[in-house]
Structure formats: structure tokens, C-alpha cells
Motif scaffolding. Structure first.
Motif, PDB file in Angstrom:
ATOM      1  N   LEU A 138       0.839  -1.189   0.000  1.00 43.36           N
ATOM      2  CA  LEU A 138       0.000   0.000   0.000  1.00 43.36           C
ATOM      3  C   LEU A 138       0.869   1.230   0.000  1.00 43.36           C
TER       4      LEU A 138
ATOM      5  N   LYS B  21      -1.385   7.381   1.341  1.00 40.19           N
ATOM      6  CA  LYS B  21      -2.107   8.357   0.542  1.00 40.19           C
ATOM      7  C   LYS B  21      -1.558   9.750   0.771  1.00 40.19           C
TER       8      LYS B  21
ATOM      9  N   TYR C  34      -1.764   1.595  14.999  1.00 38.53           N
ATOM     10  CA  TYR C  34      -1.268   0.212  15.034  1.00 38.53           C
ATOM     11  C   TYR C  34      -0.650  -0.243  13.710  1.00 38.53           C
ATOM     12  N   PRO C  35      -1.299   0.074  12.583  1.00 34.28           N
ATOM     13  CA  PRO C  35      -0.594  -0.265  11.327  1.00 34.28           C
ATOM     14  C   PRO C  35       0.772   0.401  11.277  1.00 34.28           C
TER      15      PRO C  35
ATOM     16  N   GLN D   1       8.372  -3.773  11.374  1.00 38.72           N
ATOM     17  CA  GLN D   1       8.876  -4.497  10.205  1.00 38.72           C
ATOM     18  C   GLN D   1      10.132  -3.830   9.658  1.00 38.72           C
TER      19      GLN D   1
ATOM     20  N   TRP E  96       6.299  -8.093  25.008  1.00 39.97           N
ATOM     21  CA  TRP E  96       5.194  -8.051  25.968  1.00 39.97           C
ATOM     22  C   TRP E  96       5.732  -7.662  27.335  1.00 39.97           C
TER      23      TRP E  96
ATOM     24  N   MET F   1       8.624  -5.301   2.015  1.00 42.64           N
ATOM     25  CA  MET F   1       8.882  -6.448   2.887  1.00 42.64           C
ATOM     26  C   MET F   1       9.342  -7.633   2.036  1.00 42.64           C
TER      27      MET F   1
ATOM     28  N   ASP G  47      -1.632 -12.318  19.147  1.00 45.43           N
ATOM     29  CA  ASP G  47      -0.885 -11.180  19.669  1.00 45.43           C
ATOM     30  C   ASP G  47      -1.623  -9.887  19.397  1.00 45.43           C
ATOM     31  N   LEU G  48      -2.039  -9.754  18.142  1.00 43.28           N
ATOM     32  CA  LEU G  48      -2.685  -8.511  17.739  1.00 43.28           C
ATOM     33  C   LEU G  48      -3.983  -8.328  18.525  1.00 43.28           C
TER      34      LEU G  48
ATOM     35  N   GLU H 267      -4.728  -9.457  21.367  1.00 42.04           N
ATOM     36  CA  GLU H 267      -4.465  -9.156  22.769  1.00 42.04           C
ATOM     37  C   GLU H 267      -3.988  -7.714  22.938  1.00 42.04           C
ATOM     38  N   GLU H 268      -3.138  -7.297  21.993  1.00 43.69           N
ATOM     39  CA  GLU H 268      -2.602  -5.936  22.065  1.00 43.69           C
ATOM     40  C   GLU H 268      -3.740  -4.926  22.003  1.00 43.69           C
ATOM     41  N   LEU H 269      -4.655  -5.190  21.051  1.00 38.15           N
ATOM     42  CA  LEU H 269      -5.762  -4.247  20.883  1.00 38.15           C
ATOM     43  C   LEU H 269      -6.696  -4.291  22.091  1.00 38.15           C
TER      44      LEU H 269
ATOM     45  N   LEU I 232      -9.307  -2.086  11.154  1.00 35.52           N
ATOM     46  CA  LEU I 232      -8.020  -1.780  11.773  1.00 35.52           C
ATOM     47  C   LEU I 232      -7.163  -3.039  11.841  1.00 35.52           C
TER      48      LEU I 232
ATOM     49  N   THR J 161      -3.708  -3.662   9.967  1.00 38.26           N
ATOM     50  CA  THR J 161      -2.515  -3.955  10.735  1.00 38.26           C
ATOM     51  C   THR J 161      -1.922  -5.288  10.315  1.00 38.26           C
TER      52      THR J 161
ATOM     53  N   ASP K 120      -2.387  -6.653   7.522  1.00 39.88           N
ATOM     54  CA  ASP K 120      -1.851  -6.435   6.177  1.00 39.88           C
ATOM     55  C   ASP K 120      -0.391  -6.052   6.271  1.00 39.88           C
ATOM     56  N   VAL K 121      -0.103  -5.209   7.241  1.00 40.40           N
ATOM     57  CA  VAL K 121       1.268  -4.734   7.376  1.00 40.40           C
ATOM     58  C   VAL K 121       2.197  -5.855   7.790  1.00 40.40           C
ATOM     59  N   ASP K 122       1.847  -6.555   8.881  1.00 41.18           N
ATOM     60  CA  ASP K 122       2.882  -7.461   9.360  1.00 41.18           C
ATOM     61  C   ASP K 122       2.762  -8.897   8.875  1.00 41.18           C
TER      62      ASP K 122
ATOM     63  N   ILE L 253       0.701  -9.746   6.202  1.00 39.63           N
ATOM     64  CA  ILE L 253       0.400  -9.691   4.787  1.00 39.63           C
ATOM     65  C   ILE L 253      -0.338 -10.941   4.348  1.00 39.63           C
TER      66      ILE L 253
ATOM     67  N   GLY M 234     -10.440   2.052  -0.676  1.00 40.71           N
ATOM     68  CA  GLY M 234      -9.056   1.947  -0.239  1.00 40.71           C
ATOM     69  C   GLY M 234      -8.267   0.808  -0.854  1.00 40.71           C
TER      70      GLY M 234
ATOM     71  N   ALA N  73      -5.785  -0.841  -3.209  1.00 35.22           N
ATOM     72  CA  ALA N  73      -4.699  -0.310  -4.017  1.00 35.22           C
ATOM     73  C   ALA N  73      -4.818  -0.838  -5.428  1.00 35.22           C
TER      74      ALA N  73
END
Lengths: 110, 875
Positions: free
Chosen positions: A2, A5, A51-52, A59, A67, B1, B19-20, B22-24, B59, B63, B65-67, B69, B382, B384
Motif C-alpha cells: 500500500l 495516501k 497500530y498499522p 517491520q 510483551w 517487505m 498477539d494482535l 491481545e494488544e488491541l 483496523l 494492521t 496487512d502490514v505485518d 500480509i 481503499g 490499491a
């Protein structure tokens, strides 16, 4: 991948987060609180962007995550600045200053 | 990446998901706790925390997507989505899959033939080192001439480039099973044959040096198939005696299953008793195979052979003057003559696949235009551009894989039909089975991927580049995609041009084939039965005895009811067999064999010409006067008279012939020309000798029946057995079958090209139809206005047609240019037709133009009937 934007805003968020982490490891929620507090409620970080961004920085190797336990005994994911992140922060700070100076010059000129 | 970290992330995906989550969750809880502390109610605190998060799943999605993918994961999602999209338009999917299946299926079928015949290495160890060596003569225009035995011995002894070298002479062999005489195709080979090919026998041993020498036990090696069929696969066969050509031979080996030599069928091998004795120093008839020493190149071997050929020319100038030697790779040599036709066929189906691709690409573009709104919405939400491209491409990939599956089915069916076009006894260059195997499957898979890229990627990239925002804003998506129309026109032009190219090829082949089968062969195949016999030398070594034997058989056959006439020849016409030799006028000094003129020789019986209906032009046929002891006589054909005795009376002239006859022969008759080796070869000067005076060991009887030739097959065979019950008779078949088999190769090419051209035109028609219909749907509004302003129906039709015809005209020009550029490729495949034959080109252009016009006319007429009121409301 991505493509952001809006480079400016995205870059700004990274800058703010990196700067916040200079003080030490912190979890996501802590970061939003800190930025909000220090900016006197002017800047509010959207969780949807935070978060993203955090995960992308992880990364890219700017931060590491682990943690830990929060002040009030909750399990939380703490982000810590790496050497690479510090260097990135320095770069971004410089960029930011250049940019604001430039904007200021334009404003004063007009 | 990097891909690696993506893959790693994928495997860790589950843990990362947790993990995600739990974090959220911890974030939410902390926020809620703070809210609570700030005095909110518990519910509000939680609600506010949640609200700040906004769309939690989105969200998380972003997120993740980022890590993680989950690049592949997304592909799976794309696949599911694509499947849903295709399910929603089954008509489009069916047409696309069918089109692709035709293209892929045809390619698979043809490739399986090309692979089996041309590409797969020969089934011997280190096949790249195997070569064939031929004598070559510029004088006789013969780069691949069979070899004189003495020359072979010299080559073997004096060449330095070869590990080993072997000579082969194909022969019929008479065997006897439980009192039943059977003729099988056999081979006499020099003892190095099996070691040169490096194939050891399955049982027993191969030939060794003393085998075949005078005074040694006669030995024989059997093929696996013969051993299975006739000897019950009994392993005790080794050491047993069998009757070969009426003499006892010891079986020393059985070859492995499927062992064969290219182009020469054989089920039984005996040693070639070749030696430096006068008996072996005549004629050229050996096939030579050799294995290069490791590291020796073909060039070096060729140089080496030129040197050795020079030696033989100096040693025996009478035989070898003007003769040299040529070395060719064995695979190239074996597939000579079929290589070009097969590559042409493969290229043709390749074009067909391209046409199919263009067609499906157009369908995709057309459908994609209809989907612009969907794409725009997704983009606005959104997605791409890369995501959209990938989504569209995955759909294409699915189509192409479905096309592959259906195509394999087509290929399987098509291949059976294809193989049925090859005659049963055709001397195929390769005996390995033609089938859809792993290699072919791999090719098909790659072809399908290629197909997906060609037809899928271009439309995908093109569609995703449209300004989606403005497309959305306009509300109407019509007219906003002008660029595609150009692309689609290009596709249609390419389709029609390729279809023309294929049609020109097919037209030329068809015309050439029609020319070929309308050639007057100089004889008549109807009502003619042929059958072959090989006489065992052990029983009929004596020439007089053999000559009488053939006469007796002929007499018996002529007395059979239903037989009108009968004769024999040593080589049947149209079987690509000729024998040639030198001759000279007897009243002039004898030139050396290398200097003397040469002619084709055929050894025939009396009344052969009567049986095959070749007219005698002057003089007489052979008859009872020309018995073994009588003065030798000859008949010559018209071509020989024209070439050597133009305008003279040849009857009574004496010729010296380099054949088994020592005395000069007197010309007693002249016959009309007939085609011998192949239908396309112009008649060569030919000298006919009488089988009664120069008897061969074999003969093919030609029997003219009153009715159906197969009706008399039994009784004709019985007639042979009345003379000698142990005489096997083989290859009993009507001359019409031989005629038909002899043109099977050009027929194969013509039929397939015609089929491909037909498919190509059909696909191109669909393409033209599609673009015209589409163009009309785009211009409905405009047409409505024109009609409202007074345009007549004919004007509208003309307006719509004009575009299609302009496109077709461009395509025809391109196609014509292409076929002229490729004309040299076809040249050697055509008989008496020029590859730029204006008649064919014009006819094919006209046909393609007419078909395109028809395809355009159907939708155009619909446009002509457009009701302006409906049209203007259309938007």
C-alpha cells in the motif's frame, strides 16, 4: 504494498511516535496518551492509524516490541526504539524542521 | 517487505493474530479504565474506547496487512472471490473456458506429437553421440546415399572420430512356426550394431566378432515382441534352434521390450557376413550408424570422413569418383522430412492459441468495462491498484486453468483422431508411443500460464488505470473508457490477421494436396491387389531355379478365378523405394561406373504393365521368349528415351548395364512414364529388366481383379502355396491403400491446417461480432439521435459496418504481409503451388473478408432497427 495516501501525515505520525519512544519503551495506548498530553489535546492519534504504523515500523526495524506489564498491571505490548529508529528519527526531525521553516517563509513572504 | 519475512509471517500467522487481538484488547481496556477514572459510566467508558478505535475489523485487517500480509492468504481470498465473480456470469465463463480449451487442447495434442517425434532424445544411452554416415554425391544430387560395403569397411578401419561404427541392411526374413510360414521384417547388422547403440540384450548375448563369419554357427537375436508372440516368452529359447530362411539358426539373445531403430522396422537380427571379398564389392545399400568418441564434435567427424572418403576415392576411383561422405546427428537424420511439417503445425496451433487469447482478452475488457463501477467502489474504499490488478489477474488465471483442464480432455480426444490419420504401416521416424505424458503436461501447464498472462494481464493493467474517481462521479460509465476501444480494436485486428495467415497456409496446403492427388501416376490402382514374397536363399540360391519359381507362381495366380492379369515388380510404386544403377550404350567404349550415366532399375515380370495399366508405346512386352537362357532384353520408359535418345528409334539398341547381367541387353519395348518413388517425383529415366533373366530374391505381385481386389486375396495366397507350401506371403493389400498411405503425410498436414484455420476463422468471427456489438451498445445514444434527425436504417448499418470493414481491411493487409514473410517456410511443403500463389491468396482474403462482413452485419442490422425513443432513454 500500500502506498501511503498522504506522505506528510504518515511521516508526521512516524515522527511523533519515534520521538515519544525516545523517553523509553511504551505501549500503544501510552503513546496516544503522551502525544495528546504533550500537544495539549491538539494532536490526537487515531488508533486506526497507530497500530498499522507501529507494526510497519517494527517491520522496518525502527522499533522492537515485547510483551510487558503496564503500570496498572495489564499485559501490554511495549515498543522500544532501536539504533536504526534513532537514526530515522534524526532524519525525520531534520526534514520536519526544513519543511516548517519553508512553510513559515512562505507565510511570512505573503 | 521481503518474501521470506512474509512467508515466515504466514507460518506464524496464528500466533500473530492472537498477539494482535491481545494488544488491541489491552489498549481498549486501558482506555476504558482511564475513562472510568475520569468519571464516565462503565458502559460509556467502554463505548468511547470502542468508538475511538473506529472499525475494529478494518483496523485489524490493515494492521495484519502490514505485518503478516499473508500474501498467499490473500491469493486464496482472491481465488474465492474470483470464483464467485465467474459463477455470477456463467455465460462469459463458459465461452472463455471453451475458447481457451480449444487453443490449449490443440496445442497439447500437437505438442505431444512434436515432443515424441522431434524433441525427446533417442532411447539409447548418450544419444547425442550417435550419428548416421552416408555416402554423398553431388552428381546424383544425393547427400544421403546408402553405402557400398567396401567403403564401409574402409570407413570403419581408417576413420579416427568414432568409438564404433556399424552397418545395417534391412531384409525380409522367412520364419516357420508350427508348420506355418511367416515373413517378418529383419535386419542384417554388422557385429558392432548393438554395442554402438549401447543396448545390451535382455537375455543371452549380443553378436561378437566371429559371428557371421563363414564356417561359424548361424546365430540370430530376436525382438522381445517376437519372442512373446511366437515363442511364448520361454526363457529357454536361448540356445534353441529356429528356422531362419529355411536354415537352422541358434538363438543367442532377446532384445529388451521396445528396442527399435529409427525408420527401419525389425523383429529379428542376424549378422551381416561382410568381408573384403569380390562378392561384397558392388552396389550401395548399407545404412551406417556410428558413435562419436567422447569430446569429438560433429565438425571434426565430418572433416575426418572427408579425409577417409578421399582415401576410398583414390583406392577405387572406378566406383568412388565424385563420391564423398556426410555425417549427420542420428536424431536429425531420423526426423528429416517430418521436422518442418511438425514445426509448421505447432506454429499454427500457437497462432490459434494467440487468437483464442485475443478473444478472451476482449471478452475480459468488455466485461471489465461493465465492472468499472465495482472497481471504482473498491478503489474508493481503499483498495490499491495492485490489489485490483491482482484480483483481475487471478480471475484470468482461474479461467486459464479451467481452460487447461478442458483442453486436456480435448487433447486426449484429438490425439486419438490425430493418430488415426497416420497410416498403420507408415515408416515412422520414431517408434516410441505418442501420448500425453508428464513432459506434455508440463508444456500444457506453462502454455496455460502464458495464456493467462497474455490475455489477462493487459486488460487488468488497462482497466485499473482508468480514473476510477471520475468514473464514479460521472454516474455513467459509458464513453469514459475510450482507450479500451483502441485496445480491443487492436486485438480484433490481430485475430483476423492471424486467422488469415492460418487460412492462407491451409489454402495452400489444400491446393497442393489437390494437385498431388490429381497427378496421373501412369498406372491404375483400382482393382489391384499387391502381395510380397521373399524367397529363402537357402532354397532358391540358384538363379534359374528362382526364375522358374516366380514364373510358376505367376502362372498359378493367373489361373485363379477372378484374376484378370498378374505380374510382379521388385519395388512397388509409391513406396519410396527405388534402385538405380549405371548403364552405357554397348556400341561405345565402357566408361567407369562413376562416369557412366545412371537410371532407375526395376525388375519386373511379363505382363506387369498389362496388370497395372501402363501403356506400351512401342515394341513389345517381355514374354515367354525371354527365358533365363535367352538373349537378355530390356524395356525402357519414355523419360529415358527423351533424356538419352531424343528423336531416335531405340528399339534394337544394345545397352551395357551395371547389374547382375553380364551380356549387353537389347531394348525391345518403350513404355509410358509412371511415378515410382513418390507421387510428387517426376518420372526418372528407367530401365526394366525381366525377372526371368535377372531374378531378385523378392518380388511384389500385382494382381488385377475383376471385382474387389480383397475378394481374391485368399485365393491368390493359396496359389502361391500351391507352388511352395512353405513360402510366406506378406503385405497383402490393395494398391489403393498404398496410394492413399503414400499421400498420408500431406493429407495429415492439409487436414490439420484446415481444421486450425476453420477454428481460427470461427474465433475471429466471434471477435468481430463482439466488437461491433459492443461498439453499437456504446453508441446507442448517438445512433438514436441520428435516427431521430432522419438517418435511414441503411445509413446506420453502413455507419456501423464501416468500422468493422476498415478493421478487417487493416487485418487483411497485415495478414497478407505476414503470409508473404512466412512464404519461404511453406515452400518445401508445397507441391506445384507457389507459396505466394495469387489465386489462393485472393480467394482466402475474399473468404475472410466475407466472413468478417457477415459477423459484423448481424449486429449492424440490429443497430439499424434501433428505435430512437428507446435509444435516447437508454442511459
Amino acid at each position: 504494498m500500500l502506498k501511503p495516501k498522504n506522505d506528510l501525515l504518515q511521516g508526521t505520525l512516524a515522527l511523533l511516535v519515534l520521538k515519544t519512544l525516545v523517553r523509553g519503551p511504551l505501549h500503544g495506548y501510552g503513546i496516544t496518551l503522551h502525544i495528546q498530553l504533550v500537544s495539549k489535546d491538539i494532536l490526537r492519534v487515531e488508533e486506526g492509524s497507530l497500530y498499522p504504523a507501529l507494526h510497519r515500523m517494527e517491520q522496518d526495524g525502527w522499533v522492537t516490541a515485547a510483551w510487558g506489564v503496564s503500570e496498572n498491571n495489564r499485559r501490554a505490548r511495549y515498543y522500544q526504539l532501536t539504533a536504526k529508529g534513532r537514526k530515522q528519527l534524526a532524519d525525520e526531525e531534520k526534514n520536519w524542521e526544513r519543511l516548517t521553516q519553508a512553510v513559515a517563509q512562505v507565510l511570512h513572504f505573503a | 517487505m521481503s518474501l521470506l519475512s512474509r512467508l515466515r509471517a504466514m507460518f506464524r500467522r496464528e500466533r500473530l493474530d492472537q498477539d494482535l487481538d491481545e494488544e488491541l484488547r489491552s489498549h481498549l481496556e486501558m482506555r476504558a479504565a482511564d475513562n472510568l477514572a475520569a468519571g464516565m459510566s462503565a458502559q460509556d467508558a467502554r463505548y468511547d474506547a470502542q468508538k475511538r478505535f473506529g472499525n475494529t475489523p478494518l483496523l485489524k485487517e490493515d494492521t495484519r496487512d502490514v505485518d503478516i500480509i499473508g500474501w498467499l492468504d490473500e491469493c486464496a481470498r482472491d481465488c474465492r472471490f474470483a470464483l464467485r465473480m465467474l459463477q455470477r456470469s456463467p455465460g462469459f465463463a463458459a465461452v472463455a473456458v471453451l475458447t481457451l480449451a480449444l487453443g490449449i487442447g490443440a496445442n497439447t495434442a500437437i505438442f505431444s506429437v512434436v515432443d515424441a517425434v522431434l524433441l525427446r532424445p533417442l532411447p539409447y544411452p548418450e544419444p547425442d553421440r550417435l550419428v548416421r554416415i552416408w555416402e554423398s554425391s553431388i552428381k546424383y544430387d544425393s547427400p544421403r546415399n546408402v553405402v557400398n560395403p567396401f567403403n564401409f569397411l574402409d570407413w570403419r578401419d581408417h576413420s579416427e572420430s568414432f568409438e564404433s561404427m556399424a552397418a545395417i541392411s534391412g531384409l525380409m526374413t522367412n520364419l516357420s512356426f508350427q508348420g506355418q510360414p511367416v515373413a517378418v521384417q529383419g535386419m542384417q547388422v554388422s557385429t558392432e550394431f548393438f554395442s554402438t547403440l549401447r543396448i545390451p540384450p535382455l537375455l543371452g548375448r549380443a553378436f561378437s566378432a566371429p559371428d557371421g563369419l563363414v564356417g561359424q554357427d548361424q546365430v540370430v537375436i530376436l525382438s522381445y515382441e517376437l519372442w512373446q508372440r511366437q515363442y511364448g516368452a520361454n526363457p529357454k529359447i536361448i540356445g534353441a534352434k529356429v528356422d531362419v530362411d529355411a536354415a537352422p539358426y541358434t538363438v543367442i539373445g532377446v532384445m529388451p521390450r521396445g528396442f527399435s531403430f529409427p525408420k527401419i522396422k525389425s523383429e529379428i537380427w542376424t549378422p551381416l557376413p561382410i568381408a573384403r571379398t569380390e562378392e561384397w564389392n558392388s552396389g550401395r545399400y548399407l545404412t551406417v550408424v556410428a558413435r562419436l568418441k567422447p569430446g569429438v564434435s560433429l565438425r571434426q567427424a565430418q572433416q575426418d570422413m572427408l579425409r577417409v572418403a578421399n582415401l576410398t576415392a583414390q583406392a577405387r576411383p572406378d566406383d568412388n569418383k565424385n563420391w564423398s561422405a556426410n555425417v549427420f546427428p542420428m536424431l536429425e537424420d531420423a526426423t528429416r522430412g517430418v521436422r518442418r511439417p511438425l514445426w509448421v503445425l505447432l506454429a499454427s496451433v500457437g497462432f490459434l492459441l494467440l487468437i483464442a487469447c485475443a478473444n478472451v482478452a476482449n471478452l475480459l475488457l468488455m466485461r471489465g468495462t461493465g465492472r468499472l463501477r465495482e472497481l471504482a467502489v473498491r478503489s474508493a474504499l481503499g483498495a490499491a491498484r495492485s490489489r485490483l490488478v491482482r484480483q483481475l489477474f487471478v480471475e484470468s488465471l482461474l479461467l486459464s486453468l479451467a481452460g487447461m483442464a478442458a483442453g486436456l480432455l480435448f487433447a486426449h480426444l484429438g490425439l486419438n483422431g490425430l493418430l488415426a490419420l497416420i497410416p498403420q504401416n507408415a515408416p515412422l521416424p520414431r517408434s516410441e508411443p505418442i501420448a500425453i505424458d508428464a513432459r506434455v503436461l508440463l508444456f500444457t501447464f506453462l502454455a496455460s500460464l502464458f495464456t493467462a498472462v497474455v490475455f489477462g494481464l493487459v486488460p487488468a493493467l488497462r482497466l485499473s488505470r482508468v480514473d476510477l474517481q471520475s468514473a464514479l462521479k460521472q454516474g455513467s460509465l459509458r464513453g469514459g473508457v475510450g482507450g479500451h476501444q483502441t485496445l480491443r480494436r487492436c486485438f480484433v485486428v490481430a485475430e483476423v490477421a492471424l486467422a488469415l495467415l492460418l487460412s492462407v497456409g491451409a489454402g495452400l496446403m489444400l491446393r497442393s494436396f489437390a494437385r498431388l492427388i490429381s497427378v496421373d501416376p501412369g498406372f491404375s490402382s483400382e482393382h489391384l491387389l499387391t502381395m510380397h514374397i521373399w524367397t529363402s536363399p537357402a532354397r532358391y540360391r540358384d538363379n534359374l531355379k528362382r526364375s522358374r519359381y516366380f514364373e510358376q507362381i505367376l502362372a498359378e495366380i493367373r489361373n485363379t478365378p477372378g484374376v484378370q492379369a498378374a505380374g510382379s515388380t521388385h519395388f512397388l510404386p509409391l513406396t519410396e523405394k527405388i534402385s538405380g544403377s549405371c548403364f552405357s550404350p554397348a556400341d561405345q567404349p565402357t566408361p567407369s561406373p562413376a562416369e557412366a550415366p545412371s537410371a532407375q532399375f526395376l525388375i519386373i515380370s511379363s505382363r506387369y504393365f498389362q496388370a497395372v495399366h501402363t501403356p506400351l508405346l512401342s515394341g513389345r512386352d517381355f514374354d515367354d521368349r525371354d527365358h533365363f537362357e535367352a538373349p537378355p532384353v530390356a524395356i525402357v520408359n519414355h523419360a529415358l528415351v527423351e533424356r538419352f535418345y531424343s528423336g531416335q528409334n531405340v528399339l534394337g539398341k544394345q545397352l551395357r548395364v551395371c547389374w547382375t547381367i553380364e551380356k549387353p541387353v537389347e531394348i525391345v519395348g518403350v513404355v509410358a512414364d509412371a511415378r515410382q518413388a513418390q507421387l510428387q517425383d517426376a518420372p526418372e529415366p528407367t530401365i526394366f529388366l525381366s525377372n526371368s533373366q535377372a531374378p531378385m530374391y523378392f518380388a511384389t505381385f500385382v494382381v488385377r481383379a475383376v471385382g474387389d481386389p480383397l475378394q481374391i486375396a485368399r485365393s491368390a495366397e493359396a496359389a502361391v502355396h500351391r507352388v511352395d507350401p512353405d513360402q510366406p506371403v506378406s503385405d497383402i493389400q490393395p494398391m489403393e491403400t498404398i496410394f492413399s498411405d503414400s499421400v498420408s503425410s500431406p493429407r495429415f498436414q492439409a487436414v490439420l491446417l484446415l481444421l486450425f484455420a476453420g477454428l481460427a476463422i470461427a474465433l475471429a468471427m466471434i471477435g468481430v461480432y463482439g466488437i461491433v456489438s459492443y461498439s453499437i451498445s456504446q453508441r446507442t445514444n448517438e445512433i438514436g439521435i441520428r435516427v431521430a434527425l432522419g438517418a435511414r436504417s441503411a445509413d446506420v448499418v453502413r455507419l456501423v459496418l464501416r468500422e468493422a470493414l476498415v478493421l478487417t481491411a487493416i487485418a487483411l493487409l497485415l495478414g497478407l504481409a505476414g503470409s508473404l514473410a512466412l512464404s519461404r517456410v511453406l515452400q518445401s511443403l508445397l507441391f506445384e503451388v507457389n507459396p505466394t500463389d495469387p489465386f489462393t491468396l485472393a480467394l482466402v482474403c475474399l473468404l475472410v473478408f466475407a466472413v468478417s462482413a457477415l459477423a459484423a452485419l448481424l449486429p449492424a442490422q440490429r443497430a439499424g432497427r434501433i428505435d430512437p425513443i428507446v435509444a435516447l432513454r437508454y442511459e
